[in-house]
Design an enzyme around this catalytic site. Structure first.
Site, PDB file in Angstrom:
ATOM      1  N   ASP A   1       0.867  -1.182   0.000  1.00 46.92           N
ATOM      2  CA  ASP A   1       0.000   0.000   0.000  1.00 46.92           C
ATOM      3  C   ASP A   1       0.900   1.226   0.000  1.00 46.92           C
ATOM      4  O   ASP A   1       1.187   1.810   1.049  1.00 46.92           O
ATOM      5  CB  ASP A   1      -0.924  -0.014   1.220  1.00 46.92           C
TER       6      ASP A   1
ATOM      7  N   LYS B   1      -3.418   3.354  -6.814  1.00 46.17           N
ATOM      8  CA  LYS B   1      -3.965   4.702  -6.774  1.00 46.17           C
ATOM      9  C   LYS B   1      -4.619   5.008  -8.117  1.00 46.17           C
ATOM     10  O   LYS B   1      -4.067   4.710  -9.174  1.00 46.17           O
ATOM     11  CB  LYS B   1      -2.863   5.718  -6.474  1.00 46.17           C
TER      12      LYS B   1
END
Length: 353
Positions: free
Chosen positions: A270, A299
């Protein structure tokens, strides 16, 4: 009341989403319609929190089982109700009788400020409707479909159904509790992803994992609390309690250059970076045999979010298919409730997870 939305040639689907992502969900529905040669069109209003798909010929109902990235729930509409009076049960009853029986009742609303104002009304409505459905046998656990009653406001909405076997959360909003010992709120993404993809947060059978870009340790904590040994790779500071009380080893290194000494069951990632770079890195971990499975965030770009995301996932699929000796690729992706401008992806070569 309109109960004749569906006939042999037409179908209406209702898909809920995060407000602001209606265009992305509509683009996703258009893509699958073209791929399956289904004639139809979406109806979406910006920031409404839902999209309607009208099929003029053919069906997209199979998407209920395969799932959509940007849809929180997907139901087949049995009818639309409009301007019904305060005796809503009587107004809806003929349609409920025709569509039932149901395994459970989902009362849903848009995830907007206006939609959330319906929650009190829906709690009262459930107390009135659920016993009536059970009494006449329209609500019984073994039924093969669940009932969705979606209210856009207190007098308008749609009646829909979805397969009971498909794991869904009412409204697609999974509200999880963050324990005090969790290092960060990002831990909720892992828990929601596992529930969304596999029906349980305890579905992993991994014993070893690597967390790339781990600090302060939210993802590592979710894995370690389930007994998985984690190597947490980051130059940043990890939560001291995580290192003291859980099977987590802090490895000072860069998420994109560090390499494991031996293969691990799972790699998670992440990081805030370009989605293409993150995906390429996860592809390398899987195809080089460094990890059996991967759970990671991508993203989202500012524009063409579905199209760009789908192209990246197609690239990952193609790369994994070339490694056919490792098994058939399994890829799942979703825009979770605890995601914002990102999606969460699972990729593996094994169906045992």
């Amino acid at each position: 009341m309109h109960s004749d939305l569906l006939n042999s040639q037409s179908e209406t689907l209702l898909a809920l989403c995060r407000p602001g992502f209606e265009a992305d969900l509509a683009a996703e529905l258009n893509f699958h319609a073209a791929d399956q040669m289904v004639a139809g069109y979406p109806r979406a209003t910006a920031n409404s929190g839902y999209v309607l798909w009208h099929s003029q010929q053919g069906s997209l109902a199979s998407l209920q089982e395969s799932g959509l990235i940007f849809a929180r729930t997907l139901s087949v509409c049995e009818g639309e109700f409009s301007d019904i009076g305060d005796d809503r049960i009587s107004a809806l009853w003929p349609l409920l009788e025709a569509a039932g029986p149901f395994s459970e009742l989902y009362l849903e609303h848009p995830d907007t400020n206006e939609g959330r104002e319906l929650q009190r009304f829906l709690r009262g409505f459930r107390k009135a409707l659920e016993p009536r459905l059970k009494k006449v046998g329209l609500l019984r656990r073994q039924a093969k479909q669940r009932l969705h009653l979606f209210f856009s406001d207190s007098h308008n909405g749609w009646v829909g159904t979805s397969p009971s076997a498909v794991p869904l959360v009412e409204g697609g909003v999974l509200r999880l509790r963050l324990p005090a010992e969790a290092p960060s709120r990002s831990a909720l993404k892992v828990e929601e992803a596992l529930i969304r993809f596999f029906g349980s947060a305890d579905a992993l059978n991994a014993k070893t994992a690597v967390d790339l870009g781990a600090a302060p340790g939210g993802w590592s904590w979710q894995l370690a609390r389930r007994g998985i040994r984690v190597q947490a790779v980051d130059h940043g500071k990890m939560a001291p309690r995580l290192l003291d009380e859980y099977p987590v080893q802090h490895v000072y290194g860069d998420a994109f250059t560090w390499r494991p000494r031996s293969k691990v069951d799972l790699v998670v990632c992440d990081v805030v970076d370009k989605p293409a770079r993150t995906l390429q890195h996860m592809e390398k971990w899987l195809t080089q045999g460094w990890a059996t499975a991967a759970l990671f965030n991508l993203k989202l770009p500012m524009k063409r979010r579905f199209q760009e995301t789908w192209q990246l996932l197609e690239k990952l699929t193609a790369a994994m298919e070339r490694m056919d000796h490792l098994g058939e690729p399994v890829i799942k992706a979703a825009h979770l409730y605890y995601d914002r401008e990102e999606i969460t992806v699972w990729a593996s070569f094994h169906r045992s997870y």
